[in-house]
Design a protein around this motif. Structure first.
Motif, mmCIF file in Angstrom:
data_model
loop_
_atom_site.group_PDB
_atom_site.id
_atom_site.type_symbol
_atom_site.label_atom_id
_atom_site.label_comp_id
_atom_site.label_asym_id
_atom_site.label_seq_id
_atom_site.Cartn_x
_atom_site.Cartn_y
_atom_site.Cartn_z
ATOM 1 N N ALA A 212 31.633 29.332 12.649
ATOM 2 C CA ALA A 212 33.014 29.368 13.129
ATOM 3 C C ALA A 212 33.743 30.536 12.470
ATOM 4 C CB ALA A 212 33.708 28.063 12.800
ATOM 5 N N ALA A 213 34.823 30.976 13.108
ATOM 6 C CA ALA A 213 35.582 32.100 12.575
ATOM 7 C C ALA A 213 36.186 31.746 11.227
ATOM 8 C CB ALA A 213 36.661 32.510 13.552
ATOM 9 N N THR A 214 36.594 30.489 11.066
ATOM 10 C CA THR A 214 37.129 30.084 9.779
ATOM 11 C C THR A 214 36.002 29.446 8.967
ATOM 12 O OG1 THR A 214 37.802 28.061 10.824
ATOM 13 C CG2 THR A 214 39.504 29.723 10.497
ATOM 14 N N VAL A 215 35.779 29.983 7.775
ATOM 15 C CA VAL A 215 34.683 29.507 6.938
ATOM 16 C C VAL A 215 35.109 28.221 6.245
ATOM 17 C CG1 VAL A 215 33.212 30.065 4.993
ATOM 18 C CG2 VAL A 215 33.867 31.838 6.619
ATOM 19 N N LYS A 216 34.255 27.209 6.324
ATOM 20 C CA LYS A 216 34.596 25.915 5.730
ATOM 21 C C LYS A 216 33.828 25.679 4.431
ATOM 22 C CE LYS A 216 37.731 24.136 8.221
ATOM 23 N NZ LYS A 216 38.960 24.379 7.476
ATOM 24 N N GLU A 217 32.742 26.447 4.250
ATOM 25 C CA GLU A 217 31.885 26.168 3.107
ATOM 26 C C GLU A 217 31.281 27.458 2.553
ATOM 27 O OE1 GLU A 217 29.474 22.479 3.279
ATOM 28 O OE2 GLU A 217 27.826 23.848 2.801
ATOM 29 N N LEU A 218 31.284 27.576 1.223
ATOM 30 C CA LEU A 218 30.701 28.738 0.558
ATOM 31 C C LEU A 218 29.812 28.250 -0.577
ATOM 32 C CD1 LEU A 218 33.860 30.988 0.084
ATOM 33 C CD2 LEU A 218 31.959 31.493 1.619
ATOM 34 N N THR A 219 28.805 29.056 -0.918
ATOM 35 C CA THR A 219 27.961 28.707 -2.053
ATOM 36 C C THR A 219 27.885 29.891 -3.003
ATOM 37 O OG1 THR A 219 26.631 27.299 -0.647
ATOM 38 C CG2 THR A 219 25.668 27.931 -2.744
ATOM 39 N N PHE A 220 27.953 29.599 -4.274
ATOM 40 C CA PHE A 220 27.730 30.705 -5.226
ATOM 41 C C PHE A 220 26.914 30.246 -6.427
ATOM 42 C CE2 PHE A 220 30.662 30.539 -8.979
ATOM 43 C CZ PHE A 220 31.367 29.382 -8.678
ATOM 44 N N PHE A 221 26.271 31.240 -7.079
ATOM 45 C CA PHE A 221 25.461 31.004 -8.270
ATOM 46 C C PHE A 221 26.262 31.421 -9.499
ATOM 47 C CE2 PHE A 221 20.994 31.667 -6.179
ATOM 48 C CZ PHE A 221 21.194 30.516 -5.447
ATOM 49 N N TYR A 222 26.102 30.683 -10.562
ATOM 50 C CA TYR A 222 26.704 31.151 -11.805
ATOM 51 C C TYR A 222 25.773 30.851 -12.975
ATOM 52 C CZ TYR A 222 27.916 26.301 -12.857
ATOM 53 O OH TYR A 222 27.838 24.970 -13.114
ATOM 54 N N PRO A 223 25.723 31.763 -13.945
ATOM 55 C CA PRO A 223 24.909 31.549 -15.141
ATOM 56 C C PRO A 223 25.750 30.873 -16.222
ATOM 57 C CG PRO A 223 25.717 33.791 -15.108
ATOM 58 C CD PRO A 223 26.363 33.080 -13.948
ATOM 59 N N VAL A 224 25.097 30.269 -17.191
ATOM 60 C CA VAL A 224 25.808 29.714 -18.340
ATOM 61 C C VAL A 224 25.279 30.366 -19.603
ATOM 62 C CG1 VAL A 224 26.188 27.672 -19.748
ATOM 63 C CG2 VAL A 224 26.347 27.513 -17.276
ATOM 64 N N TYR B 155 37.325 23.389 -10.823
ATOM 65 C CA TYR B 155 38.014 24.431 -10.065
ATOM 66 C C TYR B 155 37.683 24.309 -8.571
ATOM 67 C CZ TYR B 155 39.098 26.883 -14.452
ATOM 68 O OH TYR B 155 39.566 27.226 -15.698
ATOM 69 N N CYS B 156 36.399 24.076 -8.276
ATOM 70 C CA CYS B 156 35.973 24.017 -6.872
ATOM 71 C C CYS B 156 36.651 22.861 -6.152
ATOM 72 C CB CYS B 156 34.452 23.886 -6.776
ATOM 73 S SG CYS B 156 33.591 25.372 -7.307
ATOM 74 N N GLN B 157 36.765 21.718 -6.828
ATOM 75 C CA GLN B 157 37.426 20.561 -6.209
ATOM 76 C C GLN B 157 38.891 20.861 -5.938
ATOM 77 O OE1 GLN B 157 36.590 17.393 -8.935
ATOM 78 N NE2 GLN B 157 34.438 17.335 -8.330
ATOM 79 N N GLN B 158 39.521 21.502 -6.929
ATOM 80 C CA GLN B 158 40.941 21.833 -6.784
ATOM 81 C C GLN B 158 41.119 22.808 -5.618
ATOM 82 O OE1 GLN B 158 42.608 23.310 -10.434
ATOM 83 N NE2 GLN B 158 44.583 23.750 -9.472
ATOM 84 N N TYR B 159 40.188 23.784 -5.520
ATOM 85 C CA TYR B 159 40.286 24.785 -4.455
ATOM 86 C C TYR B 159 40.113 24.132 -3.088
ATOM 87 C CZ TYR B 159 39.750 29.233 -2.028
ATOM 88 O OH TYR B 159 39.919 30.305 -1.182
ATOM 89 N N ALA B 160 39.196 23.166 -3.017
ATOM 90 C CA ALA B 160 38.973 22.467 -1.750
ATOM 91 C C ALA B 160 40.233 21.749 -1.316
ATOM 92 C CB ALA B 160 37.815 21.491 -1.902
ATOM 93 N N LYS B 161 40.930 21.163 -2.285
ATOM 94 C CA LYS B 161 42.167 20.441 -1.977
ATOM 95 C C LYS B 161 43.252 21.393 -1.469
ATOM 96 C CE LYS B 161 42.009 16.877 -5.205
ATOM 97 N NZ LYS B 161 42.408 16.672 -6.606
ATOM 98 N N GLU B 162 43.338 22.554 -2.150
ATOM 99 C CA GLU B 162 44.407 23.495 -1.813
ATOM 100 C C GLU B 162 44.143 24.264 -0.530
ATOM 101 O OE1 GLU B 162 45.453 26.058 -5.064
ATOM 102 O OE2 GLU B 162 45.534 24.392 -6.479
#
Lengths: 433, 289
Positions: A28-40, A53-60
């Protein structure tokens, strides 16, 4: 525990990325889902913080961002490359800032300008500390977004300084004074036995320590294009000679290679009075130190200097235009002043923008822990981390030759000449690209 | 009985497919890959013959990794064999606490190599590490085991021996218990010394086990590098770099996959030679019952 669960989730997310990576028309033109990798790489509950952060972003925003823990920095890069080559990689990832030329050569990333920046985006990018834009803005384009950033610092034990008759409020600023101070802090005969100073030289950390020392000697280790190194110039050689002298002449540091992983423990145990480490360890040391300590710039010849490091958010070429735009929006949200301040306080990384330092949260924290505010004053003296094409290979070969010099197998000049010759041969083909 | 050639082929088909797709095809693909360059700056990869192999020979890190690995095998294989045999002989005798001893000898085998790396990283840490505490007790100074170019490889060897000796001990124990008791009774009647019995009866009967253990240990010496990844990443100054670690670093840290393919072929060649030598030459001289 958290890490293990995240790892097992990885397999699950890989499947859903597959659906996303299906032909662009389906999406779809509007993206509903993204995935990213992060190291620790620091001892903070990163998975918990990032998931929050991801949960908060989903809410906003209504966009679900799935974060996948990917191991160390090199692990994250290999996983991203493998997943992208397999046709279902993440849309963006946190990777080493110094990997910039390497990911360019692999044709993996898209510069932010090519995604499209409006005036507000440009203003946002201007808000980052200039030191964090080294290895980020190259050839007039911005290749990534500063995120988990750090700088090399000297941590010193103020009580040990006072006991040795040194001024605990002023860390030495030039090489000789630093060497003499370290000599006075060393005790190899009585009990407890202590070293004056310890610097890490093992693989992946040696080039960073060397970068901090060479910055203090006013020399860059590479050009901005990442096609040339300056390992064997007289100022670089003098820097390695000083490092060797800390053991050979000042008897203030153990001979051979010291491992990065031992530094903080040694410092907290009082086994060593000064360590050269990442500002990312400030939170851990603040929590663990049973003595007064402070952070300072590594001494220079004659002006102190240091090096920046850490990871940026890279957006990948294989993602669709809409996904790239959505990833950019998330990166902007992630580095907004309040979040950058929160991230800095909870992880120990340096807040990446000026505005983040001005937030009330950050000001209150610095008032309570003055040492957390130090990196801000170090940043103007900081240079970019050693970053070239095939950077992992170039960094490793430099580290191996530094180890030869520290072990007394080669003179600093001979070691760095060998490193220069090997690096020049590797980089030759990138010069006329 | 009727002959069904098609049925016969169908029976071996699953095994053939697996061997082809998981062993033979990757080998051929690796060989092919080692003769090409990676695509670069818009140009596709092209055939370069043995250039990647010449590049390996010119790389001091490769030469050192190869030499390190030869030393590593030359020390860890016989040491693990001798230690395993000694431990098996010790716990084969009727001594108190035998089960407990067997368990403690076998324990290192049960740990994953990554965990072993983490534990030994702590053992070898200067100042407060276990080894340093011990050496300071007996008056030896601090030794920076993993940080000195002359001690890093021996430190890695010690781990490999410690890790696998207990595993090989199990095979020796099984072999020892298969030695028929009448042999010992006959020897006792003849008044043979224990050492003579060991040299002329036990040792030859352990021959097949020793061959098996040596092949396994040699293969391990070239194929187990988890501890190198975990502990030293080949440093300092390539002192602890082994061949497979070189392959890993070249392929997955430097993304120089075609050079890594060439190094893999060298590794495959060494392992094939080892297997041929062990089974072809020594195999015929081993006493089988």
């Amino acid at each position: 525990m958290n890490r293990i669960t995240r790892r097992s989730v990885l397999a699950g997310t890989a499947g859903s990325i597959g659906a996303l990576a299906a032909p662009g028309i389906v999406r779809a033109a509007t993206v509903k889902e993204l995935t990213f990798f992060y190291p620790v790489t620091v001892s903070a509950p990163m998975a918990q913080i990032i998931d929050g952060y991801c949960q908060q972003y989903a809410k906003e925003s209504g966009v679900t961002v799935k974060a996948s823990y990917a191991g160390t920095y090199p692990d994250a890069l290999s996983k991203a490359i493998t997943a992208i080559r397999g046709g279902n990689g993440p849309q963006f990832s946190v990777l080493l800032t110094s990997d910039i030329h390497t990911v360019q050569a692999l044709d993996l990333v898209v510069p932010l300008e090519d995604i499209g920046l409006d005036a507000a985006d440009r203003k946002w990018l201007d808000g980052f500390w200039p030191a964090f834009m080294f290895n980020t803005k190259v050839g007039g384009k911005t290749w990534s977004v500063p995120f988990q950033r750090s700088t090399e610092i000297m941590l010193y034990n103020k009580e040990a300084f006072a006991k040795a008759g040194l001024d605990p409020d002023h860390y030495p600023t030039d090489w000789k004074a630093q060497g003499e101070a370290a000599r006075k802090l060393t005790n190899r005969t009585g009990s407890p036995q202590t070293w004056g100073v310890q610097l890490a030289a093992d693989i992946t950390s040696g080039h960073w320590t060397f970068g901090a020392l060479t910055a203090g000697n006013d020399v860059n280790l590479m050009n901005d294009a990442g096609t040339e190194v300056f390992f064997d110039v007289p100022k670089s050689v003098a820097t390695l000679e000083y490092w060797v002298d800390l053991s050979k002449t000042y008897n203030a540091t153990p001979p051979g290679v010291t491992y990065w992983s031992t530094l903080v423990t040694n410092f907290l145990r009082g086994d060593t009075a000064i360590i050269c480490t990442s500002s990312g360890n400030l939170s851990a040391v603040t929590a663990g130190a049973k003595f007064a300590f402070d952070a300072a710039l590594p001494a220079g010849n004659p002006t102190p200097g240091t090096v920046v490091g850490g990871g940026n958010v890279y957006i990948f070429k294989h993602a669709s235009k809409e996904e790239q735009k959505a990833a950019l929006a998330f990166a902007r949200w992630l580095t907004a002043p309040e979040r950058a301040a929160d991230w800095s306080i909870r992880t120990g990384y340096v807040a990446v923008t000026r505005d983040a330092f001005d937030t009330k949260t950050m000001q209150d924290y610095i008032a309570k822990h003055p040492v957390a505010g130090r990196p801000k004053s170090f940043l103007p003296s900081a240079r970019g981390e050693l970053s070239t094409f095939e950077d992992a290979r170039i960094q490793t070969l430099l580290e191996n030759h530094i180890a030869a010099a520290l072990s007394g197998k080669a003179t600093p000049a001979a070691a760095l000449q060998a490193a220069q010759a090997e690096a020049t041969a590797i980089l030759r083909r990138y010069k006329n690209m | 009985m009727e002959r069904h050639p098609v049925a016969g082929w169908l029976f071996v088909l699953p095994a053939t497919v697996f061997i082809l797709s998981f062993t033979d095809l990757p080998l051929v693909a690796t060989l092919a890959s080692s003769l090409y360059t990676a695509p670069f700056a818009g140009h596709p990869g092209h055939y370069v013959g043995l250039d990647n192999y010449n590049g390996l020979i010119a790389d001091p890190a490769f030469r050192q990794s190869l030499w390190n690995n030869v030393l590593y095998a030359a020390v860890t294989v016989p040491a693990a064999v001798v230690l395993a045999m000694a431990m098996a002989l010790a716990v084969n005798a009727a001594i108190p606490g035998r089960a407990w001893l067997r368990l403690s000898f076998f324990l290192p085998t049960m740990l994953p190599m990554i965990a072993v790396g983490t534990i030994w990283l702590f053992f070898y840490t200067p100042q407060y590490g276990l080894v340093d505490r011990f050496t300071s007790l007996i008056g030896l100074g601090q030794i920076n085991w993993l940080g000195d170019t002359s001690t890093a490889l021996p430190a890695m060897m010690a781990i490999a021996i410690w890790k696998q000796a207990g595993f090989f001990m199990i095979f020796y124990l099984a072999a020892l218990q298969n030695i028929p008791p009448p042999l010992r009774e006959a020897a006792a009647l003849e008044g043979v010394s224990r050492f003579y019995f060991f040299r002329r009866v036990t040792l030859p009967l352990l021959g097949p086990t020793t061959l098996f253990v040596m092949v396994t240990a040699a293969i391990n010496a070239f194929s187990v590098v988890d501890h190198v990844v975990e502990m030293t990443q080949g440093g300092p100054d390539n002192a602890s770099s082994l061949l497979l670690y070189y392959v890993y670093a070249t392929g997955f840290r430097y993304w120089n996959t075609h050079a890594a393919a060439a190094a893999t072929m060298v590794l495959v060649l060494i392992l094939s030679l080892l297997a041929a030598l062990m089974f072809g030459v020594f195999g015929r001289k081993v006493h089988y019952r």
